[in-house]
Structure formats: structure tokens, C-alpha cells
Motif scaffolding. Structure first.
Motif, PDB file in Angstrom:
ATOM      1  N   SER B  22       0.857  -1.237   0.131  1.00 14.85           N
ATOM      2  CA  SER B  22       0.111   0.022   0.127  1.00 14.85           C
ATOM      3  C   SER B  22       0.661   1.257  -0.045  1.00 14.85           C
ATOM      4  O   SER B  22       0.223   2.328  -0.165  1.00 14.85           O
ATOM      5  CB  SER B  22      -0.980   0.005   1.077  1.00 14.85           C
ATOM      6  N   LEU B  67      -4.452  12.337  -0.071  1.00  9.95           N
ATOM      7  CA  LEU B  67      -5.359  12.221   1.071  1.00  9.95           C
ATOM      8  C   LEU B  67      -6.581  11.230   0.769  1.00  9.95           C
ATOM      9  O   LEU B  67      -6.896  10.292   1.367  1.00  9.95           O
ATOM     10  CB  LEU B  67      -5.928  13.619   1.482  1.00  9.95           C
ATOM     11  N   GLY B  68      -6.925  11.525  -0.744  1.00  6.40           N
ATOM     12  CA  GLY B  68      -8.082  10.695  -1.080  1.00  6.40           C
ATOM     13  C   GLY B  68      -7.693   9.168  -1.250  1.00  6.40           C
ATOM     14  O   GLY B  68      -8.429   8.151  -0.881  1.00  6.40           O
ATOM     15  N   MET B  69      -6.422   8.800  -1.574  1.00  2.35           N
ATOM     16  CA  MET B  69      -5.810   7.408  -1.647  1.00  2.35           C
ATOM     17  C   MET B  69      -5.661   6.801  -0.336  1.00  2.35           C
ATOM     18  O   MET B  69      -5.883   5.531  -0.216  1.00  2.35           O
ATOM     19  CB  MET B  69      -4.443   7.677  -2.625  1.00  2.35           C
ATOM     20  N   MET B  71      -7.535   7.423   1.998  1.00  6.21           N
ATOM     21  CA  MET B  71      -8.921   7.167   2.445  1.00  6.21           C
ATOM     22  C   MET B  71      -9.091   5.847   2.129  1.00  6.21           C
ATOM     23  O   MET B  71     -10.171   5.038   2.538  1.00  6.21           O
ATOM     24  CB  MET B  71      -9.894   8.085   2.041  1.00  6.21           C
ATOM     25  N   GLU B  72      -8.566   5.229   0.911  1.00  6.03           N
ATOM     26  CA  GLU B  72      -8.729   4.001   0.202  1.00  6.03           C
ATOM     27  C   GLU B  72      -7.683   3.046   1.013  1.00  6.03           C
ATOM     28  O   GLU B  72      -7.554   1.920   0.470  1.00  6.03           O
ATOM     29  CB  GLU B  72      -8.810   3.985  -1.055  1.00  6.03           C
ATOM     30  N   GLY B  73      -7.050   3.365   1.873  1.00  7.03           N
ATOM     31  CA  GLY B  73      -6.077   2.526   2.525  1.00  7.03           C
ATOM     32  C   GLY B  73      -4.693   2.416   2.166  1.00  7.03           C
ATOM     33  O   GLY B  73      -4.021   1.605   2.544  1.00  7.03           O
ATOM     34  N   PHE B  74      -4.207   3.118   1.250  1.00 10.07           N
ATOM     35  CA  PHE B  74      -2.824   3.390   0.712  1.00 10.07           C
ATOM     36  C   PHE B  74      -2.276   4.452   1.484  1.00 10.07           C
ATOM     37  O   PHE B  74      -2.699   5.154   2.398  1.00 10.07           O
ATOM     38  CB  PHE B  74      -2.875   4.127  -0.755  1.00 10.07           C
TER      39      PHE B  74
END
Lengths: 370, 328
Positions: B22, B67-69, B71-74
Motif C-alpha cells: 500500500s 489524501l483521497g488515496m 482514505m482507500e487504505g494507501f
């Protein structure tokens, strides 16, 4: 739909990016079917979805009235009304699946409750008991964003990240006409296009950024054209026509979900109320302008259209209104309770583990409280 | 084997990427070029374009996208090309990255590393030499760390990538090419712990990032004049190791804070304030600061007049109310 076939490169040809020359419309302001040429190749939504939208819009409007009333009772610190934008608020959310994400602004509380977030939790920001009153990870609704357009890159990143993980999640981000002037709006469009992220940008053009009219915000032929330069498929829709909003956003979401990249949709609408209860709209716009837009009311328009199509009975209308009233009453009752705020919690979520300095400051606060 | 700071930083990202899928690296020119300082050299080649990739040239977009990534666990590790070029991202960092955990009561976390090459001393033209650390230390919710040694460069960056919170990782450009005999992987002190770089009894020099070697040099020079100088490398500005700092100053009774940044309202001012508060009754002299002047960072030909050097540190040491005048 028709525009969504073909590979990514084909989708980036100008002809596939340009919005319709005038806003897509299915229902005219009087609630009569609009001419077919105004449909712009879109298919009307299923009747059941239109009826669901109607119920949600009636409920959303009543909720919005109640929230404005709650500011007068001191139960909300402030409330930015979305009255007049019900078709966008509800139509956007109904285009999403549960696993999708919504990135709302402060004016989109109606959309947040339409998404199923508890009303009292949805009002947390505006009540002032916590910045975000609901859990974004379980509701898949990002915190309502008060800086303008800064959440748009988050939507692009999340959508790209989800795609990288093999999910077919779509992120929908709401932005206002004022927000399209912010750099983050443009950076988000660009990132979303370059990374083919499944994002749907919904610009609710309600014609005012607090007091500044659209003409001072942009000289573009329509805000929808702002997507074209980035290689983002773009569209404009009559944002007070729920049928058109449902049609266009269903297509936009499908386009994004199928891997064709982001879509920008400008919904032409109007903010009937002032910016917030603390604003005085009389200083910057004429009542006659508001009156003209009240005659294009999205709820009345959808109601007239469905009735005209023999698809909505008096009993159903009464039922929708009763449901909305019950919802408002329940919200009012629950908001009457004093919020439970624990000041020491302020120190708990700064870092995963508080620093030594934060422990000291927390202890001082607890000491002050005795 | 002699390893440079650039190589240590590269190895830290490499090892973190190998350990956790990740972990992603992205930013401007980090792909084929390997970054303008080559810190990301070979990461795209070895891990593929999915793991290390170039982005559009837009810093706010880079940080917001990251930041958005997250939120997807990266776990994004983003590079800002230079200190002053990170300013477009400031709103994303201040209003979202730093606050997301707090505003969502711990639901949305942002395990992100924002790498920022900072500071002067490399002859950079305008906007390439800012000491911007205080902009970030002033924002609750960010950890701010800066290595001064090759081993710390590796260890602090690994810890930053593993950290559950956003970390602003300030890389002293001037030390990028410094070398040390280090066997990687190496682990040093954790975040929030200062490191004793030189033991002494007469006074404490507090330094971080690019000023640590300068402070050590000044300590050697003062030693020749008979003063026994202690040097602490703070490493981690947030969280700050108040305890180690206070223990040292209580012992020595004198303290000088050395930083490249402008003094006014900077991290050095905060550290000096804490020292006088914690160590007031042990102090034999006012806490002094040796910092950059309150001017925009100078053009390269004049930068030596700005940067805190050994002589300026020795001048400050001489002013520390010694019983006998000290000649340095």
C-alpha cells in the motif's frame, strides 16, 4: 450512454467531451414534458426512481425548512439552505450505489440525509458539537467541506485508489459555482482526467457565491465547458428538473464506473434563500429575480409532471408530505436535547496517540473543570 | 560502506515499498528521472509505474489526491520538489491532512508522508532555499521530523511511512550528499526523541537538520578554547523531546538554539521559550538563538551572510554570562 461507448482515447475526442449547447431538460418549468430535442440523447429514469426522488425532495425541503427554523431557536450555529436545489441534492445521491462515495459541501446537508445519514449527525457541523457529526467510513460520505473545492482532489484520489484496488466505486463531489474559480477544482479535474479516475463532479450553479453573481465568477459560456480543456467529459442540465438530473447523473455515474474516466456536470439551479441565516440577500439581488426562480420550483415541477403523467396520486402526495412532516418533527425533538460534548475528547483525535505536550494540556483543561 | 543521505532515503522508501504494497511514491519528476535530487532513483524501474509515478505539476492536487488515496487504505509518500514549491499545498496540508483525524473523531486517518527538501546552503536561486519547518510545526495534527545523519534519514523515513498520522518529512538539502559508514537497514531513536551528538558539561547547543553539523563544528572549536559543549540533535520537532532538552540544560545551565530559519515566531523561538520555562532556576544565562535573519532568503552569492555559521555560534556562546570572559 450513447456518449459512453468506445475506449478512453476515443472518449477524449472533443466531440465526446463537449456539453450539450443548452441544459438537458425533460420537463419544462410548468411541469409539462419538454420537447425530445432537449433530452440530449439521454433516457428518462425509471418511474419508480422518479417517484422516490419526489418523496425525498419533499422530505428534503421540509428538513431544510426545519433546519432554518432551528437556527432561529439557537439550536444550530448557522445553516446554509439548499432550498431550490432539491433536484440536485436528491438526484445526485440517488445516482449512487451504497458502495460509492459522496463528497459534499456545507450546503449539501439535504444530500447527506438523502444518503441515509442520521439527521442529527448530519447537522453536527452546523450545530457545532463536532466538526463532522457522522462517521465517513461507514456512511461513505466525506465530511462536509467548508473550504471551497478542496475536497475535489480527495474525491479524485479516493476514486483512483478504489479503482487501483479493483473496486468499481464511483466518487461524486458537489461543488458550487464559486468553487469552480478555486485552483483545487481545476487540479482535481486534471488529476481525475490524467488518472482516468471514476469521479463525477457535480457543479450546482446556484448563481451566487454568497453575494457575488455568476457573471463575476466566470466568463465561460457555461461552467460545464471547464471540463473540456482537461479532457473531462462534460454536460449541463436543468438543475431544477429532477427527471433530467436523474437521467444525466445516472449516465455520468455509469460512464465513470465503466472506466471511461471522470465526468463534469453543471446543474443550473438557484439558491432561493440567502447564503445562510446570517446573510442579507436583499443587499445584492432583487426579489423579482427570486420570484422568477420560485416559479421554476423543482418540487412543484416534478409533482406536476408526475401528476400529468398519471403517476402520482393525491394519496401519495399526502403520504410524502406526512412522512416529511414526521421527519421534521423527529429532527426538531432530537435537536432539542442539549448535545453531549466532552471537552477532554478534543485531545483524543489529534494524533493516534497524544503527545506528551497534549497530555499536559489535557490535564490542565481537566484541572480547570475541577 | 559509505552511504549518502540521498541513498539512505531511497533505501527507506524501497524497503517500505517492498514490505507493504500500500506504500506508493508520487510527485513531480519522481518517476523516470528519479526526482531532481535523485531521492526516488530507480523506484519506478524496480516497483513499476503503479507504485512510483509522476503526477501533473500541481502540489495542492498532489497532496489532496494523496489524501483521497489514504482514505482507500494507501500509504502515500509524496514529494514536494522544493520547500517554497510546497506552498500551493498549504491549504490541503493545514485544513485537511492535519485535521482529518480530529474532525472525524478518528474515523478517517491520513497515514501520509510529505517529503520536503528544505533549507539553504546549496547555492539555489530564489524560492529554492526556504526553511519552512515552522509553517508545519504550527499546525496541530502534523508530525514534523528532520534528519541530520544518514542513519536517521533511513530510520526516520521508515518510521514516518509506518506512522498512523501525517508526517511532514523535512530533508536538509545541504546534507543530501553527506556520507557515513552505515549498514542499512538501520533503526535509530524513535520520533519524539532527541539524540545526544556530543556530550558536554558547560553549555547545550540545540540544533536540528542542517544546523547539526554546524553546531558540532562550533562545539569542537569551543572545545579548543576550553569549553565543554553538549550538542543535541532534536530530529523531531513535533513531537518535541522536552525532557531530554530540559535535562541537558539543567545540567549545563546554558543553552543556544541554532536554526537556519528566520527567528521570529519560528521553531527555535518555541524551543527557547520552553527551555526558559522548564529550566529557569538552572539557567546561568539567557537562552540565545542563532538563526537566519528576518529577511527573505538571500540570493546565492550572499547566502553565507544569512546562514548560521560557526563564528556566529561562537559569538553567541561568548555572550552566555561566563564568570570569566571567554575568547572564542
Amino acid at each position: 450512454m450513447i456518449k459512453s461507448s468506445g475506449d478512453l482515447e476515443t472518449m477524449r475526442q472533443p466531440i465526446h467531451l463537449l456539453p450539450s449547447p443548452s441544459p438537458v431538460r425533460f420537463v419544462d418549468p410548468e411541469g409539462r414534458p419538454a420537447p425530445l430535442e432537449e433530452h440530449g440523447d439521454y433516457e428518462a429514469p425509471p418511474l419508480a426512481l422518479a417517484k422516490q426522488a419526489y418523496r425525498q425532495m419533499v422530505l428534503g425541503r421540509r428538513f431544510d425548512e426545519e433546519a432554518t427554523a432551528l437556527t432561529r431557536q439557537g439550536r444550530l450555529a448557522v445553516y446554509p439552505s439548499s432550498r431550490g436545489q432539491e433536484a440536485c441534492q436528491v438526484g445526485g445521491v440517488l445516482a449512487l450505489r451504497p458502495e460509492d462515495w459522496l463528497f459534499p459541501t456545507y450546503r449539501d446537508t439535504m444530500a447527506v440525509i438523502t444518503r441515509g445519514v442520521d439527521a442529527v449527525q448530519a447537522l453536527g457541523l452546523l450545530r457545532g458539537d463536532w466538526h463532522c457529526g457522522y462517521d465517513p467510513m461507514t456512511t461513505r460520505v466525506a465530511p462536509q467541506c467548508t473550504p471551497l473545492a478542496t475536497h475535489a482532489p480527495h474525491a479524485a484520489g479516493l476514486a483512483y485508489g478504489a479503482r487501483r484496488r479493483g473496486k468499481d466505486t464511483v466518487a461524486m463531489v458537489f461543488i458550487g459555482d464559486g468553487g469552480t474559480s478555486e485552483g483545487d477544482f481545476h487540479e482535481a479535474l486534471n488529476f481525475a482526467a490524467v488518472f482516468a479516475a471514476p469521479v463525477v463532479f457535480v457543479v450546482q450553479n446556484n448563481r451566487y457565491a454568497i453575494s457575488v453573481p455568476l457573471a463575476r465568477q466566470s466568463a465561460a459560456p457555461a461552467l460545464a465547458y471547464k471540463g473540456v480543456g482537461y479532457g473531462v467529459r462534460s454536460e449541463q442540465v436543468d438543475g431544477n428538473d429532477a427527471i433530467a438530473v436523474l437521467a444525466v447523473l445516472a449516465d455520468a455515474v455509469a460512464h465513470a464506473r465503466s472506466g471511461h474516466g471522470p465526468v463534469l456536470v453543471e446543474a443550473h439551479t438557484y439558491r432561493i434563500e440567502a447564503h445562510t441565516n446570517a446573510d442579507d440577500a436583499g443587499r445584492y439581488r432583487d426579489a423579482s429575480e427570486v420570484d422568477a426562480w420560485l416559479r421554476r420550483d423543482p418540487v412543484a415541477r416534478l409533482e406536476a409532471y408526475l401528476r400529468g403523467a398519471d403517476s402520482l396520486t393525491d394519496a401519495e402526495i399526502d403520504d410524502a408530505r406526512r412522512e416529511a412532516e414526521d421527519f421534521a418533527v423527529r429532527t426538531r425533538e432530537r435537536m432539542a436535547a442539549e448535545p453531549v460534548c466532552e471537552p477532554s475528547e478534543l485531545f483524543e483525535h489529534v494524533f493516534a496517540s497524544p503527545t506528551r505536550q497534549l497530555h499536559t494540556e489535557r490535564d490542565r483543561l481537566l484541572g480547570e473543570r475541577g | 560502506m559509505a552511504v549518502s543521505m540521498v541513498q539512505a532515503l531511497n533505501a527507506a522508501m524501497r524497503d517500505a515499498m517492498a514490505a507493504d504494497e500500500s506504500v506508493l511514491v508520487f510527485g513531480e519528476d519522481v518517476g523516470a528521472l528519479g526526482g531532481v535530487f535523485r531521492v526516488t532513483d530507480g523506484l519506478t524501474r524496480d516497483f513499476g509505474e503503479d507504485r512510483c509515478f509522476d503526477t501533473p505539476l500541481a502540489e495542492s492536487g498532489i497532496v489532496g489526491f494523496a489524501l483521497g488515496m489514504a482514505m482507500e487504505g494507501f500509504r502515500p509518500v509524496v514529494e514536494m520538489q522544493f520547500d517554497a514549491f510546497a506552498y500551493p499545498a498549504f491549504e490541503q496540508i493545514a485544513s485537511h491532512v492535519a485535521k482529518m483525524r480530529n474532525r472525524t473523531r478518528g474515523s478517517v486517518t491520513v497515514p501520509m508522508v510529505i517529503r520536503i527538501p528544505y533549507g539553504g546552503g546549496i547555492g539555489g536561486v530564489e524560492h529554492h532555499s526556504d526553511s519552512s519547518e515552522s509553517h508545519y510545526t504550527h499546525i496541530p495534527g502534523l508530525k514534523v521530523v528532520t534528519p541530520a545523519t544518514v542513519a536517521d534519514a533511513y530510520s526516520l523515513l521508515r518510521e514516518a511511512i509506518d506512522d498512523p498520522d501525517p508526517v511532514v518529512f523535512m530533508e536538509p538539502k545541504k546534507l543530501y550528499w553527506s556520507k557515513a559508514e552505515v549498514t542499512l537497514p538501520v533503526r535509530t531513536e524513535r520520533f519524539g526523541q532527541a539524540a545526544l551528538r556530543r556530550q558536554g558539561t558547560d553549555l547545550t547547543l540545540l540544533a536540528y537538520g542542517p544546523t547539526v553539523p554546524v553546531a558540532l563544528e562550533a562545539a569542537e572549536a569551543a572545545g579548543e578554547a576550553g569549553l565543554d559543549v553538549e550538542v543535541l540533535d532534536l530530529r523531531s520537532l513535533v513531537p518535541l523531546d522536552d525532557e531530554t532538552i530540559a535535562a541537558s540544560v539543567r545540567r549545563t545551565g546554558r543553552c543556544v538554539v541554532v536554526a537556519e530559519a528566520t527567528s521570529y515566531a519560528g521553531a527555535a523561538a518555541e524551543i527557547a521559550a520552553r527551555v526558559q520555562q522548564e529550566c529557569f532556576y538552572s539557567l546561568d544565562a539567557p537562552v540565545l538563538r542563532v538563526t537566519g535573519a528576518g529577511i527573505p532568503y538571500p540570493p546565492p552569492i550572499l547566502e553565507d551572510h544569512y546562514l548560521p555559521g560557526v563564528d556566529r555560534i561562537l559569538d553567541a556562546i561568548a555572550q552566555l554570562e561566563w564568570d570569566e570572559p571567554v575568547r572564542l
